[in-house]
Design an enzyme around this catalytic site. Sequence first.
Site, PDB file in Angstrom:
ATOM      1  N   ARG A 139      -0.331 -10.126  11.322  1.00  0.00           N
ATOM      2  CA  ARG A 139       1.069 -10.366  11.699  1.00  0.00           C
ATOM      3  C   ARG A 139       1.973 -10.229  10.492  1.00  0.00           C
ATOM      4  O   ARG A 139       1.675 -10.737   9.411  1.00  0.00           O
ATOM      5  CB  ARG A 139       1.189 -11.780  12.260  1.00  0.00           C
ATOM      6  CG  ARG A 139       2.609 -12.200  12.542  1.00  0.00           C
ATOM      7  CD  ARG A 139       2.652 -13.663  12.897  1.00  0.00           C
ATOM      8  NE  ARG A 139       2.350 -14.498  11.746  1.00  0.00           N
ATOM      9  CZ  ARG A 139       3.148 -15.465  11.290  1.00  0.00           C
ATOM     10  NH1 ARG A 139       4.295 -15.707  11.877  1.00  0.00           N
ATOM     11  NH2 ARG A 139       2.801 -16.205  10.261  1.00  0.00           N
ATOM     12  N   HIS A 142      -3.763 -20.194  10.645  1.00  0.00           N
ATOM     13  CA  HIS A 142      -2.301 -20.288  10.719  1.00  0.00           C
ATOM     14  C   HIS A 142      -1.721 -19.637  11.971  1.00  0.00           C
ATOM     15  O   HIS A 142      -0.802 -20.173  12.580  1.00  0.00           O
ATOM     16  CB  HIS A 142      -1.727 -19.616   9.469  1.00  0.00           C
ATOM     17  CG  HIS A 142      -0.249 -19.737   9.315  1.00  0.00           C
ATOM     18  ND1 HIS A 142       0.386 -20.955   9.241  1.00  0.00           N
ATOM     19  CD2 HIS A 142       0.732 -18.800   9.217  1.00  0.00           C
ATOM     20  CE1 HIS A 142       1.696 -20.762   9.101  1.00  0.00           C
ATOM     21  NE2 HIS A 142       1.925 -19.465   9.097  1.00  0.00           N
ATOM     22  N   ARG A 191      -0.916 -11.442   2.772  1.00  0.00           N
ATOM     23  CA  ARG A 191      -1.555 -12.741   3.059  1.00  0.00           C
ATOM     24  C   ARG A 191      -3.076 -12.675   3.131  1.00  0.00           C
ATOM     25  O   ARG A 191      -3.769 -13.546   2.613  1.00  0.00           O
ATOM     26  CB  ARG A 191      -1.063 -13.249   4.412  1.00  0.00           C
ATOM     27  CG  ARG A 191      -0.021 -14.282   4.262  1.00  0.00           C
ATOM     28  CD  ARG A 191       0.376 -14.852   5.587  1.00  0.00           C
ATOM     29  NE  ARG A 191       1.705 -15.418   5.387  1.00  0.00           N
ATOM     30  CZ  ARG A 191       2.467 -15.907   6.333  1.00  0.00           C
ATOM     31  NH1 ARG A 191       2.046 -15.911   7.576  1.00  0.00           N
ATOM     32  NH2 ARG A 191       3.641 -16.403   6.063  1.00  0.00           N
ATOM     33  N   GLU A 246      11.648 -10.925   2.961  1.00  0.00           N
ATOM     34  CA  GLU A 246      10.306 -11.514   2.972  1.00  0.00           C
ATOM     35  C   GLU A 246       9.294 -10.430   2.676  1.00  0.00           C
ATOM     36  O   GLU A 246       9.554  -9.241   2.925  1.00  0.00           O
ATOM     37  CB  GLU A 246      10.021 -12.171   4.326  1.00  0.00           C
ATOM     38  CG  GLU A 246       9.834 -13.665   4.214  1.00  0.00           C
ATOM     39  CD  GLU A 246       9.664 -14.352   5.554  1.00  0.00           C
ATOM     40  OE1 GLU A 246       9.309 -13.678   6.533  1.00  0.00           O
ATOM     41  OE2 GLU A 246       9.901 -15.564   5.607  1.00  0.00           O
ATOM     42  N   HIS A 286      -3.475 -18.614   6.428  1.00  0.00           N
ATOM     43  CA  HIS A 286      -2.450 -18.720   5.391  1.00  0.00           C
ATOM     44  C   HIS A 286      -3.162 -19.023   4.079  1.00  0.00           C
ATOM     45  O   HIS A 286      -3.999 -19.920   4.026  1.00  0.00           O
ATOM     46  CB  HIS A 286      -1.447 -19.822   5.723  1.00  0.00           C
ATOM     47  CG  HIS A 286      -0.190 -19.697   4.923  1.00  0.00           C
ATOM     48  ND1 HIS A 286      -0.139 -20.024   3.587  1.00  0.00           N
ATOM     49  CD2 HIS A 286       1.041 -19.252   5.254  1.00  0.00           C
ATOM     50  CE1 HIS A 286       1.083 -19.785   3.136  1.00  0.00           C
ATOM     51  NE2 HIS A 286       1.820 -19.318   4.139  1.00  0.00           N
TER      52      HIS A 286
HETATM   53  C1  LIG Z   1       3.748 -24.322   9.496  1.00  0.00           C
HETATM   54  C2  LIG Z   1       4.126 -23.076  10.254  1.00  0.00           C
HETATM   55  C3  LIG Z   1       5.146 -22.258   9.791  1.00  0.00           C
HETATM   56  C4  LIG Z   1       5.501 -21.093  10.494  1.00  0.00           C
HETATM   57  N1  LIG Z   1       6.559 -20.334  10.063  1.00  0.00           N
HETATM   58  C5  LIG Z   1       6.965 -19.275  10.811  1.00  0.00           C
HETATM   59  C6  LIG Z   1       8.141 -18.539  10.473  1.00  0.00           C
HETATM   60  O1  LIG Z   1       8.825 -18.863   9.522  1.00  0.00           O
HETATM   61  N2  LIG Z   1       8.478 -17.472  11.243  1.00  0.00           N
HETATM   62  C7  LIG Z   1       7.753 -17.081  12.321  1.00  0.00           C
HETATM   63  O2  LIG Z   1       8.109 -16.099  12.993  1.00  0.00           O
HETATM   64  N3  LIG Z   1       6.646 -17.770  12.675  1.00  0.00           N
HETATM   65  C8  LIG Z   1       6.252 -18.860  11.972  1.00  0.00           C
HETATM   66  N4  LIG Z   1       5.145 -19.559  12.355  1.00  0.00           N
HETATM   67  C9  LIG Z   1       4.469 -19.198  13.604  1.00  0.00           C
HETATM   68  C10 LIG Z   1       5.340 -19.642  14.783  1.00  0.00           C
HETATM   69  O3  LIG Z   1       5.863 -20.916  14.513  1.00  0.00           O
HETATM   70  C11 LIG Z   1       4.549 -19.700  16.085  1.00  0.00           C
HETATM   71  O4  LIG Z   1       3.823 -18.538  16.279  1.00  0.00           O
HETATM   72  C12 LIG Z   1       5.512 -19.871  17.269  1.00  0.00           C
HETATM   73  O5  LIG Z   1       6.316 -21.005  17.056  1.00  0.00           O
HETATM   74  C13 LIG Z   1       4.755 -19.996  18.554  1.00  0.00           C
HETATM   75  O6  LIG Z   1       5.648 -20.404  19.570  1.00  0.00           O
HETATM   76  P1  LIG Z   1       5.047 -20.824  20.967  1.00  0.00           P
HETATM   77  O7  LIG Z   1       6.178 -21.320  21.804  1.00  0.00           O
HETATM   78  O8  LIG Z   1       4.200 -19.745  21.478  1.00  0.00           O
HETATM   79  O9  LIG Z   1       4.031 -22.019  20.597  1.00  0.00           O
HETATM   80  P2  LIG Z   1       4.363 -23.515  20.153  1.00  0.00           P
HETATM   81  O10 LIG Z   1       5.675 -23.636  19.516  1.00  0.00           O
HETATM   82  O11 LIG Z   1       3.187 -24.010  19.404  1.00  0.00           O
HETATM   83  O12 LIG Z   1       4.462 -24.275  21.548  1.00  0.00           O
HETATM   84  C14 LIG Z   1       3.337 -24.418  22.378  1.00  0.00           C
HETATM   85  C15 LIG Z   1       3.601 -25.554  23.333  1.00  0.00           C
HETATM   86  O13 LIG Z   1       2.542 -25.634  24.286  1.00  0.00           O
HETATM   87  C16 LIG Z   1       2.102 -26.984  24.356  1.00  0.00           C
HETATM   88  N5  LIG Z   1       0.738 -26.989  24.886  1.00  0.00           N
HETATM   89  C17 LIG Z   1      -0.422 -26.636  24.271  1.00  0.00           C
HETATM   90  N6  LIG Z   1      -1.433 -26.770  25.122  1.00  0.00           N
HETATM   91  C18 LIG Z   1      -0.924 -27.212  26.312  1.00  0.00           C
HETATM   92  C19 LIG Z   1      -1.484 -27.539  27.580  1.00  0.00           C
HETATM   93  N7  LIG Z   1      -2.787 -27.462  27.809  1.00  0.00           N
HETATM   94  N8  LIG Z   1      -0.668 -27.963  28.572  1.00  0.00           N
HETATM   95  C20 LIG Z   1       0.680 -28.064  28.353  1.00  0.00           C
HETATM   96  N9  LIG Z   1       1.271 -27.742  27.173  1.00  0.00           N
HETATM   97  C21 LIG Z   1       0.465 -27.323  26.168  1.00  0.00           C
HETATM   98  C22 LIG Z   1       2.293 -27.488  22.928  1.00  0.00           C
HETATM   99  O14 LIG Z   1       2.267 -28.877  22.830  1.00  0.00           O
HETATM  100  C23 LIG Z   1       3.668 -26.900  22.650  1.00  0.00           C
HETATM  101  O15 LIG Z   1       4.665 -27.663  23.286  1.00  0.00           O
HETATM  102  C24 LIG Z   1       4.781 -20.724  11.657  1.00  0.00           C
HETATM  103  C25 LIG Z   1       3.739 -21.539  12.118  1.00  0.00           C
HETATM  104  C26 LIG Z   1       3.419 -22.712  11.433  1.00  0.00           C
HETATM  105  C27 LIG Z   1       2.309 -23.576  11.969  1.00  0.00           C
END
Ligand SMILES: Cc1cc2nc3c(=O)[nH]c(=O)nc-3n(C[C@H](O)[C@H](O)[C@H](O)COP(=O)(O)OP(=O)(O)OC[C@H]3O[C@@H](n4cnc5c(N)ncnc54)[C@H](O)[C@@H]3O)c2cc1C
Length: 550
Positions: free
Chosen positions: A382, A347, A291, A127, A245
């Site tokens: 990032r 993003h 990016r 990447e 993004h």
């Molecule tokens: C389209 C896209 C593509 C991506 N591709 C990549 C990739 O290829 N590689 C990579 O490393 N990163 C990628 N990222 C970034 C990565 O996906 C995220 O940074 C990562 O998944 C974050 O994980 P998380 O568990 O912190 O948050 P999330 O997976 O967003 O989970 C957060 C959780 O908290 C919940 N929540 C929010 N507010 C509350 C509340 N008040 N009370 C209770 N629950 C709540 C949400 O509903 C969710 O269940 C991408 C992001 C996007 C949007």
Amino acid sequence: MNHTRANDLLPFRRRTGPDRVLVVGGGLAGLFTALRLAPLPVTVLTPKPLGEGSSSAWAQGGIAAAIGAGDHADAHAADTIAAGAGLTDPEVARVVTSEAGDRIRDLLSYGVPFDRELDGKLRLSQEAAHSARRIVRVDGDRAGKAVMAALIATVAKTPSISVLENVEAVELVKRDGRVVGLYATRSGGHGRASFLAGRAVVLATGGIGHLFRVTTNPAEARGGGLAMAARAGAIIADPEFVQFHPTAFDVSRDPAPLASEAIRGDGGRLVNRDGERFMPAIDPRGELAPRDVVARGVHREIAAGRGAFLDVRALDLAHNFPTAYDVCTEAGIDPAKQPIPIAPAAHYHMGGVSTDMRGRTSLTGLWACGEVACTGLHGANRLASNSLLEAVVFAARVAADIAADAPHWPAMGEIEAPETIAVPVVAPAEEARLLKRLREAMAAHVGVERTAETLKTALSSLVDISRIPASPALANMTTAAILIAAAAHERRESRGAHCRLDFPSAKEKGRHTFMTLSDAVGIAARVTGKTPFDAVDASGVRVRAADLAG
Ligand SMILES: Cc1cc2nc3c(=O)[nH]c(=O)nc-3n(C[C@H](O)[C@H](O)[C@H](O)COP(=O)(O)OP(=O)(O)OC[C@H]3O[C@@H](n4cnc5c(N)ncnc54)[C@H](O)[C@@H]3O)c2cc1C
């Protein structure tokens, strides 16, 4: 796993003893933490059914790990530090990259079917800005979905984990300086919030993309955890750093679907309305520049009225990128015949709740991991595929820290807190109007390019919004937005993803922003001459926030 429906929230609260760990968020960071804490009793709160409403399930690229022959964690750390534009903590980069292999093994043990070569070894992809092939993927672009499916299946088999679906945390509760639980409501529900006690509370609420009108993030990524922590008095780090993004499809969809970098890697060209490629004049790497550089190039073409498009007429999009092809056809665009309109989209949030190496925040009893946290890994920008990695590395660290502490927990007893509290009820049309105003202000004035003037305009709108009674979710969004805009106003330089047209170069030495909510409120008041939140102090959730922060 025990499922509990939201309307069972009150009985559930009675069944929940204070010795339970509350994990707020059911994305990768939250579920990984819960699994690593087993057999310690854990309750996971998620505003949607598990698997929905999380960025994790949408990740298309993969997870970075220096596990290939000839690659080394030091090289991965060096790439991470280079991307961070002077603000990545080298020790955090060393720890995260060196623990990557173990966390990939954990994911394999949970059943994640990472792509493999014919000889059975994990297939590693390249990447942008990674100096080696080190991205593990599933089915090409389905890593997020597959990782989440495997974790959800494992959680379902883990009796120590209870999941509260369709439940949203709105407020942290502190007693004697320690976080001891939270108030939660049914998702979208108004009226009352219930108290849930927790010996430890882990914020894993993800990012902030939905604070902006154009974003790739799900609607739940709206800064709720960031705001709750800030309102309880936690230190927030580097909130001004938001990664945009460069190529989201501008096809009137919210969230905006992503046109992945791989399409540009395969020869997709960025052109304006006249069909001119604009990137080569900006950066010799053209469409494959970093990016933030491409995002600014796209932003400037759109701002100049020339429009920005992804021209894939020379590619076989239908065959090689079926998801992107479907987006086009659903929007009535034939990508074989016409360039596709694109726009930069919020993003990823590099900033967040400040944590140490154990994932501890500045508040006793509160941990944070995943995108809501600022560990120091990403700095001002990032590196692709480092966020899923950071989520699992720090989730494991949070769980290890809590588990090591748990045997020494003294009996806690009942916590003095009202069983339920009233939360403001706002007419849906008024809520929608305020939400639109907030997201437009952030997109127009705190976006890819910023100046003191645009940030002042944004802060002025946000302060006005903050003075109107709103639901807890919207009040939290306004709080998060004020933190980001205030920090962006104070950072008088351009660095990484933070571009100030009035301060185009970086200062010699990078410094972090560490701020509390009262710092941000003070900045907003000084810049706009108006005090945020004043007018609602008599009516709702922020009164309690002030009480609890003390
Ligand atoms: C389209 C896209 C593509 C991506 N591709 C990549 C990739 O290829 N590689 C990579 O490393 N990163 C990628 N990222 C970034 C990565 O996906 C995220 O940074 C990562 O998944 C974050 O994980 P998380 O568990 O912190 O948050 P999330 O997976 O967003 O989970 C957060 C959780 O908290 C919940 N929540 C929010 N507010 C509350 C509340 N008040 N009370 C209770 N629950 C709540 C949400 O509903 C969710 O269940 C991408 C992001 C996007 C949007």
